[in-house]
Design a protein around this motif. Structure first.
Motif, PDB file in Angstrom:
ATOM      1  N   VAL A   1     -31.486  51.461 -11.274  1.00 24.22           N
ATOM      2  CA  VAL A   1     -30.060  50.521 -11.345  1.00 24.22           C
ATOM      3  C   VAL A   1     -29.752  50.616 -12.902  1.00 24.22           C
ATOM      4  O   VAL A   1     -28.653  51.178 -13.145  1.00 24.22           O
ATOM      5  CB  VAL A   1     -30.418  49.365 -10.967  1.00 24.22           C
ATOM      6  CG1 VAL A   1     -28.997  48.382 -11.265  1.00 24.22           C
ATOM      7  CG2 VAL A   1     -30.606  49.195  -9.402  1.00 24.22           C
ATOM      8  N   TYR A   2     -30.724  50.359 -13.733  1.00 25.22           N
ATOM      9  CA  TYR A   2     -30.212  50.084 -15.160  1.00 25.22           C
ATOM     10  C   TYR A   2     -29.867  51.750 -15.798  1.00 25.22           C
ATOM     11  O   TYR A   2     -29.172  51.808 -16.466  1.00 25.22           O
ATOM     12  CB  TYR A   2     -31.511  49.870 -15.895  1.00 25.22           C
ATOM     13  CG  TYR A   2     -31.915  48.286 -15.831  1.00 25.22           C
ATOM     14  CD1 TYR A   2     -30.986  47.621 -14.910  1.00 25.22           C
ATOM     15  CD2 TYR A   2     -32.965  47.759 -16.437  1.00 25.22           C
ATOM     16  CE1 TYR A   2     -31.342  46.194 -14.893  1.00 25.22           C
ATOM     17  CE2 TYR A   2     -33.482  46.400 -16.260  1.00 25.22           C
ATOM     18  CZ  TYR A   2     -32.452  45.696 -15.420  1.00 25.22           C
ATOM     19  OH  TYR A   2     -32.854  44.354 -15.307  1.00 25.22           O
ATOM     20  N   GLY A   3     -30.643  52.863 -15.216  1.00 24.63           N
ATOM     21  CA  GLY A   3     -30.471  54.244 -15.424  1.00 24.63           C
ATOM     22  C   GLY A   3     -29.036  54.566 -15.356  1.00 24.63           C
ATOM     23  O   GLY A   3     -28.230  55.064 -16.035  1.00 24.63           O
ATOM     24  N   PHE A   4     -28.809  54.284 -14.019  1.00 23.53           N
ATOM     25  CA  PHE A   4     -27.243  54.796 -13.420  1.00 23.53           C
ATOM     26  C   PHE A   4     -26.432  53.734 -14.343  1.00 23.53           C
ATOM     27  O   PHE A   4     -25.167  54.494 -14.683  1.00 23.53           O
ATOM     28  CB  PHE A   4     -27.310  54.294 -11.885  1.00 23.53           C
ATOM     29  CG  PHE A   4     -27.643  55.344 -10.879  1.00 23.53           C
ATOM     30  CD1 PHE A   4     -27.389  56.811 -11.145  1.00 23.53           C
ATOM     31  CD2 PHE A   4     -28.827  55.038 -10.210  1.00 23.53           C
ATOM     32  CE1 PHE A   4     -27.776  57.800 -10.286  1.00 23.53           C
ATOM     33  CE2 PHE A   4     -29.264  56.066  -9.449  1.00 23.53           C
ATOM     34  CZ  PHE A   4     -28.806  57.375  -9.280  1.00 23.53           C
ATOM     35  N   ALA A   5     -26.497  52.546 -14.483  1.00 25.02           N
ATOM     36  CA  ALA A   5     -25.693  51.712 -15.161  1.00 25.02           C
ATOM     37  C   ALA A   5     -25.566  52.182 -16.805  1.00 25.02           C
ATOM     38  O   ALA A   5     -24.278  52.415 -17.191  1.00 25.02           O
ATOM     39  CB  ALA A   5     -26.075  50.396 -15.192  1.00 25.02           C
ATOM     40  N   ALA A   6     -26.478  52.659 -17.254  1.00 27.41           N
ATOM     41  CA  ALA A   6     -26.502  53.257 -18.688  1.00 27.41           C
ATOM     42  C   ALA A   6     -25.721  54.776 -18.763  1.00 27.41           C
ATOM     43  O   ALA A   6     -24.667  54.703 -19.692  1.00 27.41           O
ATOM     44  CB  ALA A   6     -27.844  53.554 -19.054  1.00 27.41           C
ATOM     45  N   ILE A   7     -25.852  55.504 -17.747  1.00 28.92           N
ATOM     46  CA  ILE A   7     -25.151  56.711 -17.651  1.00 28.92           C
ATOM     47  C   ILE A   7     -23.467  56.311 -17.575  1.00 28.92           C
ATOM     48  O   ILE A   7     -22.310  56.933 -18.177  1.00 28.92           O
ATOM     49  CB  ILE A   7     -25.377  57.524 -16.441  1.00 28.92           C
ATOM     50  CG1 ILE A   7     -27.109  58.109 -16.728  1.00 28.92           C
ATOM     51  CG2 ILE A   7     -24.409  58.947 -16.301  1.00 28.92           C
ATOM     52  CD1 ILE A   7     -27.395  58.974 -15.640  1.00 28.92           C
ATOM     53  N   VAL A   8     -23.146  55.495 -16.419  1.00 31.17           N
ATOM     54  CA  VAL A   8     -21.763  55.130 -16.281  1.00 31.17           C
ATOM     55  C   VAL A   8     -21.116  54.514 -17.652  1.00 31.17           C
ATOM     56  O   VAL A   8     -20.060  54.815 -17.935  1.00 31.17           O
ATOM     57  CB  VAL A   8     -21.650  54.136 -15.019  1.00 31.17           C
ATOM     58  CG1 VAL A   8     -20.184  53.538 -15.043  1.00 31.17           C
ATOM     59  CG2 VAL A   8     -22.009  54.752 -13.733  1.00 31.17           C
ATOM     60  N   SER A   9     -22.041  53.746 -18.124  1.00 33.30           N
ATOM     61  CA  SER A   9     -21.474  52.748 -19.215  1.00 33.30           C
ATOM     62  C   SER A   9     -21.128  53.994 -20.512  1.00 33.30           C
ATOM     63  O   SER A   9     -20.241  53.841 -21.345  1.00 33.30           O
ATOM     64  CB  SER A   9     -22.131  51.639 -19.665  1.00 33.30           C
ATOM     65  OG  SER A   9     -21.725  51.089 -20.787  1.00 33.30           O
ATOM     66  N   LEU A  10     -22.192  54.719 -20.621  1.00 34.03           N
ATOM     67  CA  LEU A  10     -21.927  55.706 -21.828  1.00 34.03           C
ATOM     68  C   LEU A  10     -20.594  56.594 -21.524  1.00 34.03           C
ATOM     69  O   LEU A  10     -19.942  56.870 -22.293  1.00 34.03           O
ATOM     70  CB  LEU A  10     -23.110  56.657 -21.648  1.00 34.03           C
ATOM     71  CG  LEU A  10     -23.225  57.824 -22.779  1.00 34.03           C
ATOM     72  CD1 LEU A  10     -23.306  57.209 -23.947  1.00 34.03           C
ATOM     73  CD2 LEU A  10     -24.480  58.432 -22.461  1.00 34.03           C
TER      74      LEU A  10
END
Length: 322
Positions: free
Chosen positions: A203-212
């Motif tokens: 979840v944090y990984g996907f969130a990081a990609i989207v935010s980036l």
């Protein structure tokens, strides 16, 4: 951190009270750290999520290196898609809310974004078939009234940051609230099948990609070239409100009802407003302080009822950490 197939019965026992209090204290630092960092809200969210993903992966690797007989079971298939959706919601929550902090006072921004229990109560009742006692619902309403009162009072007299647009800030914070409600709702379902770290890592990984992607391609905010002090605040964002806040709440989602696990975060406006007074000079009036007491009273009623009802269902409460 064993994998489980269903939510365990059990009320709010000693360690859970401590975890809830610690989570609220940690998430209360987020708005202050964002302001102190002074970078674009989307950039702050990206750093927070990227660092949290790296740290979560490291903790998971160490945890399972110790337990050599047990390997991580990460979400796959439909669960992976759900984890991705949760990550997108989390990224939108952080990006939109952190951007709102530069358009309105900390107290108002945090109270607007923390009004999600009204949405989660409906989700928990309709989607997860959770049953709430009249006193639990009353406690949620009392807390929400206190939050609404703080937001309204702040909008009348609290100062916004220089160049801020309070209306834009409200819309950003409100959209962030809807996003975090989606994030917690998806997490409630997935946490019944995966341990805390197995769930939070993707979840944090996907969130990081989207935010980036949003930060670099949409708002074009810089992610580097900051001072050492700014990087320190960004690291603290990952350590305190993220790992010490969101991760702890995700831990409790397996044991508590959706409402009981998330309503305590309504205490964030209390802590955030107090820190904003001390650190940023945004004072809290007597009426605001009284409204904060109302918020805490509502939270206390929800937790009291959660504990009472679960004890009636299962008198021999287990106290081990899941």
């Amino acid at each position: 951190m064993e994998r489980v197939s269903s939510t365990r019965l059990g009320g709010v026992v000693g360690w859970e009270y401590f975890v809830l209090a610690l989570a609220v204290a940690n998430v209360s630092t987020a708005s202050i750290l964002v302001r102190l960092a002074g970078v674009h809200g989307f950039a702050a969210a990206t750093w927070r999520l990227v660092l949290s993903t790296i740290l979560t992966a490291a903790i998971l690797a160490v945890a399972y290196a110790v337990k050599k007989h047990r390997k991580p079971v990460l979400p796959g298939g439909v669960d992976l898609l759900l984890a991705a959706a949760s990550g997108v919601a989390l990224a939108l929550h952080f990006d939109l809310w952190m951007a709102s902090l530069f358009h309105m006072s900390v107290a108002m921004s945090v109270t607007v974004v923390d009004s999600y229990p009204a949405v989660l109560a409906i989700v928990g009742f309709r989607l997860f078939k959770e049953k709430y006692t009249p006193l639990q619902l009353l406690g949620a309403v009392i807390a929400m009234v206190g939050v609404a009162g703080i937001a309204f009072y702040s909008s009348q007299g609290a100062s916004a940051p220089p160049g801020g647009d309070p209306i834009k800030g409200f819309l950003l914070a409100f959209a962030g609230m809807l996003a975090v409600a989606a994030y917690f709702s998806i997490g409630k379902g997935l946490r019944s099948r995966y341990s805390t770290l197995e769930y939070t890592l993707p979840v944090y990984g996907f969130a990081a990609i989207v935010s980036l992607l949003l930060t670099t391609l949409v708002v074009h905010a810089p992610l580097t070239g900051y001072t050492a002090e700014t990087y320190l605040y960004l690291i603290l964002l990952a350590l305190l409100p993220m790992l010490g806040g969101h991760t702890l709440i995700n831990l409790l989602l397996r044991r508590l009802s959706l409402l009981a696990a998330t309503v305590p975060i309504l205490g964030e406006p209390v802590g955030a407003a107090a820190l904003a007074w001390i650190v940023l000079g945004e004072k809290v009036s007597t009426l605001e302080a009284l409204l904060m007491v109302v918020v805490l009273a509502g939270i206390g009623l929800v937790l009291y009822e959660e504990n009472r009802v679960k004890k009636e269902i299962n008198p021999g409460l287990a106290s081990e950490v899941p």
